[in-house]
Scaffold this motif. Structure first.
Motif, PDB file in Angstrom:
ATOM      1  N   GLY A   1       6.789  17.452  11.990  1.00 31.05           N
ATOM      2  CA  GLY A   1       8.483  16.676  11.796  1.00 31.05           C
ATOM      3  C   GLY A   1       9.187  17.795  10.795  1.00 31.05           C
ATOM      4  O   GLY A   1       8.989  19.284  10.984  1.00 31.05           O
ATOM      5  N   ILE A   2       9.882  17.665  11.173  1.00 36.45           N
ATOM      6  CA  ILE A   2      10.742  18.961  10.144  1.00 36.45           C
ATOM      7  C   ILE A   2      11.482  17.736   8.959  1.00 36.45           C
ATOM      8  O   ILE A   2      11.146  17.141   8.377  1.00 36.45           O
ATOM      9  N   CYS A   3      10.994  19.036   7.813  1.00 32.08           N
ATOM     10  CA  CYS A   3      10.602  19.031   6.776  1.00 32.08           C
ATOM     11  C   CYS A   3      12.050  18.996   5.729  1.00 32.08           C
ATOM     12  O   CYS A   3      12.925  19.102   5.892  1.00 32.08           O
TER      13      CYS A   3
ATOM     14  N   CYS B   1       6.270  20.644   9.514  1.00 34.38           N
ATOM     15  CA  CYS B   1       7.252  21.539  10.052  1.00 34.38           C
ATOM     16  C   CYS B   1       7.242  22.512  11.087  1.00 34.38           C
ATOM     17  O   CYS B   1       6.849  23.234  11.627  1.00 34.38           O
TER      18      CYS B   1
END
Lengths: 145, 145
Positions: free
Chosen positions: A136-138, A99
């Motif tokens: 990426g974004i969790c 993340c």
DNA sequence: GTACTTGCAAAGCTTTTGCGACATC
DNA sequence: GATGTCGCAAAAGCTTTGCAAGTAC
């Protein structure tokens, strides 16, 4: 016998087989790594082991890490800015999610055999192992906004 | 206009657009990175730039690297043991082959869109970019034995 | 002229190494 | 009892930072 116990015993066998010594610190470090699914840093391992072995040093942690890597029983995730994180939970190469907001690292449950197989066919390299990180974004961070 | 010139101009535009300054050192470093296909270390960049700018310092190299990374115009390959290597030849994420014997790094010409697409569908992560390294023995080292 | 950038030196971090003391085999 | 390992401290490498001087705009 559960999976972690299995892994612990497997590694203990390798230590004996290679003529290395079975010290209590080593067992504690390996036990911690095998049971951790949160990809600890060397310092996090150190802090945890210190509870039972107050005199332990970071040097010993690194020496054990080095031993496990030589046995192919520990994966290392390399980050130039904050040092390495380690994955002793499963020894076979697998992708990770990272993340970019909270820095959490998760194992990615993705089938990679076919990818590696295809690359081995195409490549002039003989692939032995891989490191695959997806950034990426969790989902947690996405919900918090 | 060839690809490297295109990339150089694209990056110069970004520098102007962001209100950063176009110094001769920056241009030299970016030019070097854009034209290199051998994944140099910070020190290798430094040595090369030093020929034209004898007073240059490593700090300036790192500051420019940091700028390019913030523009997403530079890929960083992270190695805990010998520091990072950089890929400014192509800015979009792509896999690399790394020889475990001679440490050579090569771009891997592998189609990754389908892999990333599939992962994005499966994952609870929103994938932005990836790092993929395949380790093995390169053909040259295999022939030498 | 203003403010960003450079270059130098020093500091910061993670990781490794040397060595006497100690523990395992 | 021999030798591998531990723990401490120091060293090594890469990268970042602080600051005065210089340069782009």
């Amino acid at each position: 016998m559960n999976t972690q116990e299995n892994r612990l015993n497997k590694i203990i066998d390798k230590i004996k087989k290679n003529g290395h010594r079975l010290t209590s610190q080593r067992i504690a470090i390996i036990k911690y790594l095998v049971e951790s699914s949160n990809h600890p840093s060397a310092d996090e391992i150190y802090s945890s082991i210190k509870k039972d072995y107050p005199a332990t040093s970071l040097a010993t942690i690194y020496k054990t890490i080095s031993l496990l890597k030589s046995y192919n029983e520990l994966l290392e995730l390399e980050f130039s800015d904050k040092g390495s994180r380690f994955d002793g939970f499963s020894s076979s190469p697998h992708p990770h999610f990272i993340c970019t907001r909270c820095s959490k690292i998760e194992d990615a449950e993705i089938e990679t055999d076919s990818i590696v197989k295809q690359i081995n066919e195409d490549a002039h390299f003989q692939i032995e192992y891989f490191k695959m990180n997806f950034y990426g974004i969790c989902s947690q961070c996405r919900n918090i906004k």
